[in-house]
Scaffold this active site. Structure first.
Site, PDB file in Angstrom:
ATOM      1  N   PRO A 191       0.825  -1.215   0.000  1.00  0.00           N
ATOM      2  CA  PRO A 191       0.000   0.000   0.000  1.00  0.00           C
ATOM      3  C   PRO A 191       0.858   1.264   0.000  1.00  0.00           C
ATOM      4  CG  PRO A 191      -0.777  -1.565   1.655  1.00  0.00           C
ATOM      5  CD  PRO A 191       0.531  -2.082   1.150  1.00  0.00           C
ATOM      6  N   GLY A 192       0.402   2.271  -0.728  1.00  0.00           N
ATOM      7  CA  GLY A 192       1.061   3.570  -0.703  1.00  0.00           C
ATOM      8  C   GLY A 192       2.263   3.718  -1.591  1.00  0.00           C
ATOM      9  N   THR A 193       2.530   2.749  -2.470  1.00  0.00           N
ATOM     10  CA  THR A 193       3.737   2.829  -3.297  1.00  0.00           C
ATOM     11  C   THR A 193       3.519   3.580  -4.605  1.00  0.00           C
ATOM     12  OG1 THR A 193       3.197   0.601  -4.104  1.00  0.00           O
ATOM     13  CG2 THR A 193       4.842   0.777  -2.346  1.00  0.00           C
ATOM     14  N   LYS A 195       0.622   3.063  -7.009  1.00  0.00           N
ATOM     15  CA  LYS A 195      -0.014   2.345  -8.113  1.00  0.00           C
ATOM     16  C   LYS A 195      -1.084   3.209  -8.784  1.00  0.00           C
ATOM     17  CE  LYS A 195      -1.026  -1.019  -5.298  1.00  0.00           C
ATOM     18  NZ  LYS A 195      -0.235  -0.618  -4.129  1.00  0.00           N
ATOM     19  N   THR A 196      -1.937   3.819  -7.998  1.00  0.00           N
ATOM     20  CA  THR A 196      -2.964   4.699  -8.564  1.00  0.00           C
ATOM     21  C   THR A 196      -2.336   5.922  -9.212  1.00  0.00           C
ATOM     22  OG1 THR A 196      -4.528   3.960  -6.864  1.00  0.00           O
ATOM     23  CG2 THR A 196      -5.056   6.003  -8.034  1.00  0.00           C
ATOM     24  N   HIS A 414      13.978  -0.031  31.404  1.00  0.00           N
ATOM     25  CA  HIS A 414      13.545  -0.888  30.297  1.00  0.00           C
ATOM     26  C   HIS A 414      14.084  -0.355  28.962  1.00  0.00           C
ATOM     27  CE1 HIS A 414      10.474  -3.571  28.306  1.00  0.00           C
ATOM     28  NE2 HIS A 414      10.722  -2.730  27.322  1.00  0.00           N
ATOM     29  N   GLU A 415      13.889   0.925  28.705  1.00  0.00           N
ATOM     30  CA  GLU A 415      14.336   1.494  27.423  1.00  0.00           C
ATOM     31  C   GLU A 415      15.853   1.542  27.331  1.00  0.00           C
ATOM     32  OE1 GLU A 415      12.327   1.807  25.112  1.00  0.00           O
ATOM     33  OE2 GLU A 415      10.473   1.640  26.264  1.00  0.00           O
ATOM     34  N   HIS A 418      17.179  -1.743  26.051  1.00  0.00           N
ATOM     35  CA  HIS A 418      17.170  -1.793  24.582  1.00  0.00           C
ATOM     36  C   HIS A 418      18.328  -0.979  24.010  1.00  0.00           C
ATOM     37  CE1 HIS A 418      13.425  -3.906  24.293  1.00  0.00           C
ATOM     38  NE2 HIS A 418      12.701  -2.937  24.842  1.00  0.00           N
TER      39      HIS A 418
END
Length: 598
Positions: A191-193, A195-196, A414-415, A418
């Site tokens: 989606p969103g690439t 095509k339309t 917690h962050e 990461h």
């Protein structure tokens, strides 16, 4: 029927209003006798039911009056008072006609200009009046307002479609060597690439009529209506050939048929008849007429094989997400509409937006412009694009969301779990920022990691590093607190998917060998994954689960060990994060200074 009943009551109501308007100057008969006795009546016209007259002197600013005639010899009274009088010939024909014509005219106009228009445009009851008619929206070249200059980031797809534009401009000359242009072209991609957009650009470049319709608009509750609409659409297009028919969301109409009715992708009678009619129409027209059918879908894998065979949608054009160069070009196209400050670096923005589609990049430029406007800047700057990327990836900040101090401390560690592993492990994406400000997507905090470029392959070591980073938050809670929390729920879902992919899709374990037990697709052959069943036995399924769990357990132990060695540095960084709420990449590197990963 409801409208007819309302109209009848309305007619009688308006009739009453008209009659009331005609009697606005009516006075009681007693008031007439009083004025007659006082000699204030100059002239009277006697009717069968009413008396119309003129005052000698105005009464309450009025010079004329009307009163209802009461039984008695009114002529004797008028002669006795010496008032001039006359009779009149009365007819109620025109009054009665107007009292009917005016209300009926009002309700007919209301019907014609409001309700009829609404029904024609698909309002209540409109479907019954429009059975068999196509809802295709036709726009000619001057209305599309789009050309290949507005299309960027999909150069390969554009090259394939440019020759079709040449055919539309000159159908006879293009086929001089006997070549035939494909009847149908399928545009497939996420989606969103664009095509339309590229379909509209083709119509704009070729200067031909553009028929646009969504696949779901063919499917109706009445059997046979969709097929009639397909016929009507192709009839309209043939009358305007050369032309382009563009069917968006083709999978809504052309999903694979199954032998079991009611299954996903299979169809009821209406859907199947509509699909059959589309197949007939694709076989029936001559491409030399200049008619070209374009279809767009996000899920080409579920389309019916009969639709994709040669002679129908026989050319498939992939419209992928743009690479780095494509993202730079797309940003340049959309940035034409905004005022940019000097020094805006599209290449740096493109590096941080790997995986963004053309629609995402358009939204990014718009968000950056909104952020610049909000801070009352004269132009959009690089900082606005960076903030817009963060907003699109992590959501908007929710600074008014209350969090207890205990929760803030837990989220900070917690962050940072990461972040530390993201900085220490070579296979992880670079860490851009860490924040404990809640976001609209439901996160109480976030660690922003973005790849610095496009990646098409990943090694097993890189996948294990990513799994380890995802487990860093839970590992940090286990190291720094007596108990763990629910904050790692989303991390665990991603970890599970990646670990199972390592085992069952990529064949990266010795236990199960080079066999793909899962294809990673949500649908195949029109059936969802949950309904397809599995291609292996219970023992193999048990081995997949055990092997995936071992990968996760080993990565978790590795994450805990690395965080234990950096305990003091993470403590220091957590205090600063609690004070400032957000730390940039440079701040994190100075605070954590990770040792090389082992």
């Amino acid at each position: 029927m409801g409208y007819a009943i309302i109209a009848i009551f309305g007619v009688f109501l308006l009739q009453g209003l008209i009659m009331d308007l005609q009697r606005t100057d009516q006075i009681p008969f007693s008031e007439f006798e009083k004025q007659l006795d006082e000699g204030n009546i100059e002239r009277v016209t006697v009717g069968s039911e009413t008396l119309d007259g003129i005052y000698s002197e105005p009464v309450d600013g009025k010079t004329e009056f009307v009163t209802r005639r009461v039984q008695g010899d009114i002529v004797d009274q008028l002669e006795e008072a010496g008032v001039e009088y006359d009779g009149k010939v009365e007819t109620d024909f025109w009054t009665g006609m107007l009292s009917w014509i005016i209300p009926l005219g009002i309700f007919f106009a209301l019907w014609y200009f409001v309700i009829r228009r609404m029904m024609q445009q698909g309002g209540p009851g409109g479907q019954l009046m429009q059975i068999g008619k196509s809802n295709a929206r036709v726009s000619y070249e001057q209305d599309t307002g789009t050309s290949f200059e507005d299309v960027a980031g999909i150069d390969e797809a554009r090259e394939e479609l440019e020759e079709l534009v040449a055919f539309l401009k000159n159908p006879q000359g293009y086929g001089r060597l006997g070549a035939k242009v494909p009847k149908g072209v399928l545009l497939a991609g996420p989606p969103g690439t664009g095509k339309t957009l590229v379909a509209r650009a083709m119509a704009g470049e070729a200067a031909v009529p553009f028929f646009y319709i969504n696949g779901s608009e063919f499917v109706q509750m009445f059997v046979g209506v969709g097929a009639a609409r397909v016929r009507d659409l192709f009839k309209q297009a043939n009358e305007h050939a050369p032309a382009i028919i563009f069917i968006d969301e083709l999978d809504a109409l052309g999903a694979a048929r199954n032998s079991q009715p009611g299954m996903a992708g299979g169809g009821n009678d209406e859907k199947e008849q509509t699909l059959h009619q589309l197949l007939v129409e694709l076989d029936g027209f001559d491409p030399k007429s200049g008619l070209l059918v374009l279809g767009a879908t996000n899920r080409a894998e579920i389309l019916d094989p009969a639709l994709l065979r040669a002679g129908r949608f026989d050319r498939h054009v992939t419209v992928p997400r743009p690479d780095k160069k494509g993202r730079i070009d797309i940003l340049g196209v959309h940035a034409r509409k905004v005022k940019l400050a000097d020094g805006v670096n599209f290449e740096a923005i493109a590096r941080l937006t790997a995986g963004f589609s053309g629609a995402d990049l358009e939204n990014l430029v718009n968000e950056a412009a909104l952020l610049a406007t909000r801070r009352e800047a004269d132009a959009v700057e690089q900082v606005d694009f960076t903030a817009a990327i963060e907003r699109l990836v992590a959501g908007s900040e929710k600074k008014n969301r209350p969090m207890s101090e205990e929760e803030r401390v837990r989220v900070a560690y917690h962050e940072l779990g990461h972040a530390y592993l993201g900085l220490a492990l070579p296979g992880a994406d670079p860490v851009q920022k860490v924040s404990i400000v809640p976001r609209s997507i439901g996160a109480l905090g976030y660690t922003l990691q973005r790849p610095i470029g496009d990646r098409f392959l990943m090694t097993r070591a890189e996948l294990i590093d990513k799994i380890t980073v995802l487990l860093g938050g839970r590992a940090a809670e286990a190291v720094f607190f007596e108990d763990i929390s629910t904050g790692a729920a989303d991390d665990l879902q991603k970890v599970t998917q990646m670990a199972r992919a390592v085992v069952a899709q990529y064949g990266m374990t010795d236990t199960l060998g080079l066999i793909a037990y899962e294809d990673g697709q949500q649908t195949q052959g029109g059936l969802p994954q949950a309904l397809r069943g599995r291609d292996h036995g219970d023992e193999t399924a048990r081995l997949i689960d055990e092997t995936a769990r071992k990968i996760v357990d080993d990565a978790y132990d590795r994450a805990k060990g690395m965080i234990e060695t950096a305990r003091s540095r993470i403590d220091t960084a957590a205090q600063r994060l609690l004070e400032e709420e957000t730390l940039s990449e440079s701040d994190l590197r100075s605070q954590l200074a990770p040792e090389p990963a082992t």
